[in-house]
Design an enzyme around this catalytic site. Structure first.
Site, PDB file in Angstrom:
ATOM      1  N   ILE A  94       9.884 -29.112 -16.801  1.00 31.37           N
ATOM      2  CA  ILE A  94       9.468 -27.719 -16.676  1.00 31.37           C
ATOM      3  C   ILE A  94       8.284 -27.507 -17.605  1.00 31.37           C
ATOM      4  O   ILE A  94       8.364 -27.778 -18.809  1.00 31.37           O
ATOM      5  CB  ILE A  94      10.624 -26.771 -17.028  1.00 31.37           C
ATOM      6  N   LEU A  95       7.193 -27.042 -17.048  1.00 32.88           N
ATOM      7  CA  LEU A  95       5.960 -26.879 -17.809  1.00 32.88           C
ATOM      8  C   LEU A  95       5.885 -25.495 -18.431  1.00 32.88           C
ATOM      9  O   LEU A  95       6.313 -24.502 -17.833  1.00 32.88           O
ATOM     10  CB  LEU A  95       4.755 -27.121 -16.896  1.00 32.88           C
ATOM     11  N   HIS A 111       7.696 -28.244  -3.185  1.00 35.34           N
ATOM     12  CA  HIS A 111       9.107 -27.908  -3.408  1.00 35.34           C
ATOM     13  C   HIS A 111       9.861 -28.048  -2.092  1.00 35.34           C
ATOM     14  O   HIS A 111       9.379 -27.608  -1.040  1.00 35.34           O
ATOM     15  CB  HIS A 111       9.228 -26.481  -3.939  1.00 35.34           C
TER      16      HIS A 111
END
Length: 216
Positions: A94-95, A111
């Site tokens: 997760i950025l 996605h």
């Protein structure tokens, strides 16, 4: 034709990365993969990229105390290769807003659902539990929120009565491989620009069939 320099970020086998590598072999494809980067030194996709003659780098997130330090190192690698567009392909980190804003409208993700439905993990199981008749995948520009951002393209697949999560996933993955390379091409050719929070596609010159028939 001058090609846009792109980096592909992976954490595992990188099946979407493989599809992009194959697409980029064509002279007419507007993207050149200059580096494949993984946060996992054991990612199988690294070997595939090396065999294809593409530079690879490892930025192991476990070697950093914070996500910010990890992302600063990742950003430095991307700059080292003069990267113009970054493509997430099974990158399981997760950025932070720092990174996503630094690469705003230059950071793409795929996605396995028709966003905004089924954000997060286990999308195929959730699709079957919900009883939807249509499932699919989405390519979008990344924003700080998880699985959120302006949508570039989507591909839909039917949900069959006897589907399992595995059979549905296989159908979606096949659509992903085609859709992602098409959306990357649009972004690299400047045909998928963000305006007013939405992506405005300019596909007349580039080939309107790209997003109209993603399964062809």
């Amino acid at each position: 034709m001058a090609k846009t320099r792109i980096a592909v970020l992976i954490s595992g086998r990188g099946s979407n990365m493989q599809a992009i590598i194959e697409a980029a072999k064509a002279d007419s494809y507007p993207a050149e993969i200059v580096v494949v980067v993984s946060n996992n030194p054991d990612a199988a996709g690294l070997d595939y990229a090396r065999e294809a003659g593409i530079e690879t780098e490892v930025v192991d997130h476990r070697e950093f105390e914070t996500r910010e330090e990890f992302e600063q190192a990742l950003d430095a690698v991307l700059k080292l290769y003069d990267t113009r567009i970054v493509c997430l392909a099974g990158f399981m980190r997760i950025l932070t807003p720092w990174f996503t804003e630094r690469w705003r409208d230059l950071l793409l993700n795929i996605h396995p659902s028709l966003l905004p439905a089924f954000k997060g993990l286990h999308t195929h199981e959730r699709a079957l539990e919900t009883g939807v008749r249509i499932h699919g995948c989405t390519v979008h520009y990344v924003r700080p929120e998880m699985d959120d951002g302006p949508i570039i393209g989507q591909a839909a697949v039917p949900v069959l009565p006897d589907d399992t999560p595995s059979s549905l996933a296989a159908r979606v993955v096949a659509a992903e491989h085609k859709l992602y390379r098409q959306c990357i091409a649009l972004a690299c050719a400047g045909k998928a620009r963000v305006a007013g929070g939405r992506v405005r596609l300019q596909v007349r010159e580039f080939g309107a069939e790209l997003l109209m028939n993603p399964h062809d």
